[in-house]
Write a protein that holds these residues in place. Structure first.
Motif, PDB file in Angstrom:
ATOM      1  N   GLY A 169       0.900  -1.119  -0.087  1.00 54.34           N
ATOM      2  CA  GLY A 169      -0.178  -0.038  -0.199  1.00 54.34           C
ATOM      3  C   GLY A 169       0.992   1.207   0.109  1.00 54.34           C
ATOM      4  N   GLU A 170       2.059   1.155   0.755  1.00 56.27           N
ATOM      5  CA  GLU A 170       2.830   2.258   0.902  1.00 56.27           C
ATOM      6  C   GLU A 170       3.470   2.680  -0.364  1.00 56.27           C
ATOM      7  OE1 GLU A 170       5.998   1.918   3.528  1.00 56.27           O
ATOM      8  OE2 GLU A 170       6.518   3.824   3.437  1.00 56.27           O
ATOM      9  N   PHE A 171       3.908   1.580  -1.138  1.00 57.48           N
ATOM     10  CA  PHE A 171       4.469   1.793  -2.391  1.00 57.48           C
ATOM     11  C   PHE A 171       3.352   2.339  -3.408  1.00 57.48           C
ATOM     12  CE2 PHE A 171       6.074  -0.371  -6.424  1.00 57.48           C
ATOM     13  CZ  PHE A 171       7.211   0.338  -6.465  1.00 57.48           C
ATOM     14  N   LEU A 172       2.359   1.850  -3.449  1.00 56.15           N
ATOM     15  CA  LEU A 172       1.444   2.519  -4.286  1.00 56.15           C
ATOM     16  C   LEU A 172       1.033   3.817  -3.860  1.00 56.15           C
ATOM     17  CD1 LEU A 172      -1.569  -0.290  -4.403  1.00 56.15           C
ATOM     18  CD2 LEU A 172       0.385   0.199  -6.302  1.00 56.15           C
ATOM     19  N   VAL A 173       1.039   4.305  -2.801  1.00 53.23           N
ATOM     20  CA  VAL A 173       1.111   5.876  -2.638  1.00 53.23           C
ATOM     21  C   VAL A 173       2.298   6.327  -3.111  1.00 53.23           C
ATOM     22  CG1 VAL A 173       0.929   7.411  -0.777  1.00 53.23           C
ATOM     23  CG2 VAL A 173      -0.300   5.354  -0.533  1.00 53.23           C
ATOM     24  N   TYR A 174       3.416   5.552  -3.120  1.00 50.81           N
ATOM     25  CA  TYR A 174       4.766   6.531  -3.298  1.00 50.81           C
ATOM     26  C   TYR A 174       4.614   6.474  -4.996  1.00 50.81           C
ATOM     27  CZ  TYR A 174       9.933   6.743  -4.065  1.00 50.81           C
ATOM     28  OH  TYR A 174      11.286   6.974  -4.381  1.00 50.81           O
ATOM     29  N   LEU A 175       4.022   5.530  -5.632  1.00 50.44           N
ATOM     30  CA  LEU A 175       4.069   5.690  -7.108  1.00 50.44           C
ATOM     31  C   LEU A 175       2.818   6.792  -7.431  1.00 50.44           C
ATOM     32  CD1 LEU A 175       3.891   1.818  -8.424  1.00 50.44           C
ATOM     33  CD2 LEU A 175       5.683   3.466  -8.235  1.00 50.44           C
ATOM     34  N   ALA A 176       1.815   6.686  -6.680  1.00 49.90           N
ATOM     35  CA  ALA A 176       0.832   7.697  -6.903  1.00 49.90           C
ATOM     36  C   ALA A 176       1.613   9.236  -6.926  1.00 49.90           C
ATOM     37  CB  ALA A 176      -0.311   7.671  -6.025  1.00 49.90           C
ATOM     38  N   PHE A 177       2.104   9.391  -5.870  1.00 51.81           N
ATOM     39  CA  PHE A 177       3.042  10.682  -5.697  1.00 51.81           C
ATOM     40  C   PHE A 177       3.905  11.039  -6.830  1.00 51.81           C
ATOM     41  CE2 PHE A 177       7.237  11.937  -4.609  1.00 51.81           C
ATOM     42  CZ  PHE A 177       7.135  13.408  -4.453  1.00 51.81           C
ATOM     43  N   LEU A 178       4.525   9.978  -7.200  1.00 56.79           N
ATOM     44  CA  LEU A 178       5.509  10.199  -8.520  1.00 56.79           C
ATOM     45  C   LEU A 178       4.769  10.597  -9.616  1.00 56.79           C
ATOM     46  CD1 LEU A 178       7.881   7.187  -8.013  1.00 56.79           C
ATOM     47  CD2 LEU A 178       8.618   9.909  -7.376  1.00 56.79           C
ATOM     48  N   TYR A 179       3.706   9.969 -10.015  1.00 57.03           N
ATOM     49  CA  TYR A 179       2.785  10.360 -11.018  1.00 57.03           C
ATOM     50  C   TYR A 179       2.196  11.745 -10.866  1.00 57.03           C
ATOM     51  CZ  TYR A 179      -0.865  10.407 -14.521  1.00 57.03           C
ATOM     52  OH  TYR A 179      -1.412  10.874 -15.495  1.00 57.03           O
ATOM     53  N   HIS A 180       1.689  11.545  -9.788  1.00 57.11           N
ATOM     54  CA  HIS A 180       0.950  13.073  -9.426  1.00 57.11           C
ATOM     55  C   HIS A 180       2.006  14.080  -9.497  1.00 57.11           C
ATOM     56  CE1 HIS A 180      -3.011  14.532  -8.135  1.00 57.11           C
ATOM     57  NE2 HIS A 180      -2.478  15.358  -7.712  1.00 57.11           N
ATOM     58  N   ALA A 181       2.985  14.003  -9.108  1.00 57.70           N
ATOM     59  CA  ALA A 181       4.215  15.152  -9.125  1.00 57.70           C
ATOM     60  C   ALA A 181       4.584  15.464 -10.314  1.00 57.70           C
ATOM     61  CB  ALA A 181       5.161  14.843  -8.372  1.00 57.70           C
ATOM     62  N   VAL A 182       5.104  14.661 -11.112  1.00 57.20           N
ATOM     63  CA  VAL A 182       5.276  14.898 -12.499  1.00 57.20           C
ATOM     64  C   VAL A 182       4.389  15.438 -13.478  1.00 57.20           C
ATOM     65  CG1 VAL A 182       6.545  14.090 -14.566  1.00 57.20           C
ATOM     66  CG2 VAL A 182       7.369  13.214 -12.353  1.00 57.20           C
ATOM     67  N   ASN A 183       3.142  14.556 -13.505  1.00 59.10           N
ATOM     68  CA  ASN A 183       2.050  15.019 -14.366  1.00 59.10           C
ATOM     69  C   ASN A 183       1.512  16.425 -13.870  1.00 59.10           C
ATOM     70  OD1 ASN A 183       0.123  14.498 -16.495  1.00 59.10           O
ATOM     71  ND2 ASN A 183      -1.301  14.321 -14.979  1.00 59.10           N
ATOM     72  N   GLY A 184       1.679  16.635 -12.574  1.00 59.17           N
ATOM     73  CA  GLY A 184       1.162  17.897 -11.995  1.00 59.17           C
ATOM     74  C   GLY A 184       2.052  19.076 -12.389  1.00 59.17           C
ATOM     75  N   ILE A 185       3.144  18.959 -12.439  1.00 59.38           N
ATOM     76  CA  ILE A 185       4.239  19.962 -13.204  1.00 59.38           C
ATOM     77  C   ILE A 185       3.646  20.265 -14.420  1.00 59.38           C
ATOM     78  CG2 ILE A 185       6.590  20.483 -13.966  1.00 59.38           C
ATOM     79  CD1 ILE A 185       7.787  18.522 -11.706  1.00 59.38           C
ATOM     80  N   ARG A 186       3.588  19.246 -15.037  1.00 63.53           N
ATOM     81  CA  ARG A 186       2.958  19.503 -16.717  1.00 63.53           C
ATOM     82  C   ARG A 186       1.657  20.015 -16.740  1.00 63.53           C
ATOM     83  NH1 ARG A 186      -0.736  17.114 -20.178  1.00 63.53           N
ATOM     84  NH2 ARG A 186      -1.604  15.681 -18.617  1.00 63.53           N
ATOM     85  N   LEU A 187       1.027  20.001 -15.727  1.00 63.26           N
ATOM     86  CA  LEU A 187      -0.677  20.448 -15.730  1.00 63.26           C
ATOM     87  C   LEU A 187      -0.396  22.113 -15.382  1.00 63.26           C
ATOM     88  CD1 LEU A 187      -2.909  17.685 -14.423  1.00 63.26           C
ATOM     89  CD2 LEU A 187      -2.833  18.823 -16.662  1.00 63.26           C
ATOM     90  N   VAL A 188       0.462  22.057 -14.168  1.00 65.52           N
ATOM     91  CA  VAL A 188       0.516  23.680 -13.748  1.00 65.52           C
ATOM     92  C   VAL A 188       0.972  24.744 -14.860  1.00 65.52           C
ATOM     93  CG1 VAL A 188       2.036  25.246 -12.394  1.00 65.52           C
ATOM     94  CG2 VAL A 188       1.089  23.093 -11.485  1.00 65.52           C
ATOM     95  N   LEU A 189       2.043  24.054 -15.850  1.00 67.35           N
ATOM     96  CA  LEU A 189       2.519  24.807 -17.127  1.00 67.35           C
ATOM     97  C   LEU A 189       1.299  24.944 -17.903  1.00 67.35           C
ATOM     98  CD1 LEU A 189       5.974  23.188 -17.383  1.00 67.35           C
ATOM     99  CD2 LEU A 189       5.409  25.413 -16.214  1.00 67.35           C
ATOM    100  N   VAL A 190       0.692  23.786 -18.283  1.00 73.37           N
ATOM    101  CA  VAL A 190      -0.377  24.057 -19.152  1.00 73.37           C
ATOM    102  C   VAL A 190      -1.590  24.912 -18.911  1.00 73.37           C
ATOM    103  CG1 VAL A 190      -2.235  22.751 -20.212  1.00 73.37           C
ATOM    104  CG2 VAL A 190       0.155  21.713 -20.440  1.00 73.37           C
ATOM    105  N   GLU A 191      -1.939  24.982 -17.371  1.00 71.64           N
ATOM    106  CA  GLU A 191      -2.945  25.599 -16.992  1.00 71.64           C
ATOM    107  C   GLU A 191      -2.612  27.249 -16.904  1.00 71.64           C
ATOM    108  OE1 GLU A 191      -6.029  24.014 -14.323  1.00 71.64           O
ATOM    109  OE2 GLU A 191      -5.210  21.899 -14.871  1.00 71.64           O
TER     110      GLU A 191
END
Lengths: 123, 144, 283
Positions: free
Chosen positions: B73-95
């Motif tokens: 479960g902890e690992f899944l949260v870690y993966l979720a964080f990695l995806y959300h962070a990298v994709n989030g940088i993209r979204l901030v720039l786009v938005e």
């Protein structure tokens, strides 16, 4: 525009979280790299290390900053999602207020924990 | 009596990318990972709150979570964080209106902001994949 | 005859069309039709063939047949598209599955109820607003706008109100309150128009709780737009403008002035008179 202001904070908190949570996750999960660089350890959740960090002023401040920004970012995102469900206007307002109250309550609780643990001596 | 049939896609419209572009799947995953991280974060506030009761309370909490289920479960949260962070940088720039290009007279075959910024999306996914691979190695093999 | 020779080799294609009878209500169902295929046949042509040869009760909305009126938007093989601009062979499938556009109520068969689209469109006040109403209603000259300023919004003015973007939008799938990609783009089209002075009026719906901030750049609207309008870009530009304004990086622009009279303008008196008619009509 109220919604504009909330959204700007959502974006700004995202940028802050990127650094604060990046630091947190780096310490928690990049232990092998940090250890190789002589900056951290592979046992970040060991009791002694947790309390050592908690009693460091830098970590106390960044914990509280991360708590505040993450709560705002997360709860605004949660409210966004619920706003998109065609709920009644009164329910939407109630959700907004609940998020605000929950956010403040959790922030106060988390800050209390961080400050109290920071003040614990000789642990 | 004339009846209208309500034809909203509902939650399937969020989750089902269907034949739409990759961006639509990125959107769904961003939303799901966000909710996952939020759920973990709220629990995390209370779990780390056990420090108030001293080192023994903290150790018993850590012992409670020290099993394969919570570890995954902890690992899944870690993966979720990695995806959300990298994709989030993209979204901030786009938005903030970056990476979408400038408007102009449309001429056939039409291009659009989504196509123009596709390399950024692919780049973000590649970075996420590299981080995920490293995270997996670090989490399960390197950390003792 | 050559046509019968061709029909001997003619390929046929299966149309699966969603049927809904408002008199009976209930759940819509798919009905199959086998349609002979000819070169260049569009999905709309196929529907016409069904109506003429198989079932005259089949209902849909269409008009121009050339992607201008925006009436024949349908959910064709998994994507919202115009039935008139999509040839059957380009779908690369032996089956054409046609459903009414999602996220709109179904009136009958393939006819969606566009009230939602038009109500939201109205909410952003999609017209030029000027403080000087007298000049606007009885103009003396045109408002000044450069070719570069035109580029800021001309793309968004190509919208034909076909409603495909709203049916592709994930936020619109659950939210009835969302202003939606079509209307938000039209709101931004006027905010980006230098002749417009109604910044507050357009912004009210645009930057509301259910405005631009409910867009998360899933990009489906721009993908399905048949006119290259790119609603996703318009919405991000609207967010950017609000962000820059909040940072004090940009001010509300003043409305473009009425074009001043051009110097050396050839007055009516200077225009040479037409020569006298060479043929005189007898009365």
């Amino acid at each position: 525009m109220r919604e504009s202001r909330l959204w700007f904070w959502h974006i700004l908190s995202a940028v802050a979280i990127l650094f604060l949570l990046g630091l947190h996750m780096g310490i928690m999960h990049m232990g092998t790299v940090l250890e190789a660089l002589g900056l951290g350890s592979t046992h970040p959740t060991a009791t002694a290390e947790v309390f050592a960090r908690s009693q460091h002023l830098f970590f106390m401040i960044t914990y509280i900053a991360l708590l505040g920004t993450a709560l705002f970012h997360g709860l605004y995102g949660f409210r966004s999602i619920l706003c998109e469900l065609s709920l009644s206007q009164s329910l939407q307002k109630a959700i907004g207020r609940l998020c605000t109250v929950a956010g403040f309550a959790l922030f106060l609780y988390g800050t209390y924990v961080a400050v109290r643990v920071f003040q614990m001596k000789g642990v | 009596m004339q009846h209208r049939y309500r034809n909203n896609l509902g939650l399937w419209g969020w989750l089902g990318g269907g034949r739409y572009g990759f961006d639509r799947y990125a959107y769904a995953l961003h939303r799901l990972t966000g909710l996952g991280i939020l759920a973990y974060f709220l629990m995390h506030i209370f779990v780390t709150g056990t420090r108030l009761n001293g080192p023994e309370a903290w150790e018993s909490a850590m012992n409670f979570f020290d099993n394969p289920l919570f570890r995954v479960g902890e690992f899944l949260v870690y993966l979720a964080f990695l995806y959300h962070a990298v994709n989030g940088i993209r979204l901030v720039l786009v938005e903030l209106g970056l990476l979408v290009g400038k408007p102009g007279l449309p001429s056939y075959p039409y291009s659009n902001s989504v196509i123009r910024h596709r390399p950024v999306l692919v780049g973000a996914m590649v970075i996420t994949a590299v981080l995920v691979l490293f995270a997996g190695a670090d989490f399960f093999f390197l950390t003792k | 005859m050559s046509t019968s020779k061709e029909s001997g080799k003619m390929k046929s294609i299966v149309f699966e069309v969603l049927r809904y009878d408002p008199e009976k209500g209930g759940v819509p169902h798919l009905q199959e039709f086998t349609v002979p295929l000819h070169k260049g046949m569009t999905v709309l042509d196929g529907l016409h063939w069904i109506k003429e040869h198989e079932d005259p009760t089949l209902a849909w909305r269409s008009s121009c047949r050339m992607g201008i009126c925006g009436s024949c938007g349908m959910f064709i093989n998994g994507l919202p598209r115009l039935a008139c601009t999509n040839q059957i062979t380009q779908l690369h499938s032996d089956r054409v599955v046609i459903k009414p556009l999602p996220n709109y109520d179904i009136i009958r068969d393939l006819v969606p109820d566009f009230d939602r689209l038009f109500d939201r469109h109205r909410s952003v006040k999609p017209y030029l607003i000027r403080r000087d109403r007298i000049e606007q209603n009885s103009p003396t000259r045109e408002y000044f706008q450069s070719a570069e300023e035109l580029q800021n919004y001309i793309q968004f003015a190509y919208c034909i109100k076909c409603g495909l973007c709203l049916s592709a939008c994930p936020t619109a799938a659950t939210s009835d309150d969302y202003v939606g990609p079509q209307a938000l783009t039209q709101g931004w089209r006027y905010l980006a128009d230098t002749r417009d002075e109604g910044i507050e009026e357009h912004s009210e719906a645009l930057y509301s709780k259910h405005g631009v901030y409910r867009c998360h750049f899933a990009g489906a609207c721009s993908q399905v737009c048949p006119k290259g309008v790119d609603p996703a870009m318009a919405i991000q530009l609207a967010k950017q403008a609000a962000f820059l304004k909040s940072l004090g990086k940009c001010q509300d622009r003043p409305g473009a002035p009425v074009t001043p009279p051009i110097e050396n303008w050839v007055s009516e008196k200077q225009v040479p008179k037409a020569p006298a008619p060479t043929v005189v009509r007898e009365s």
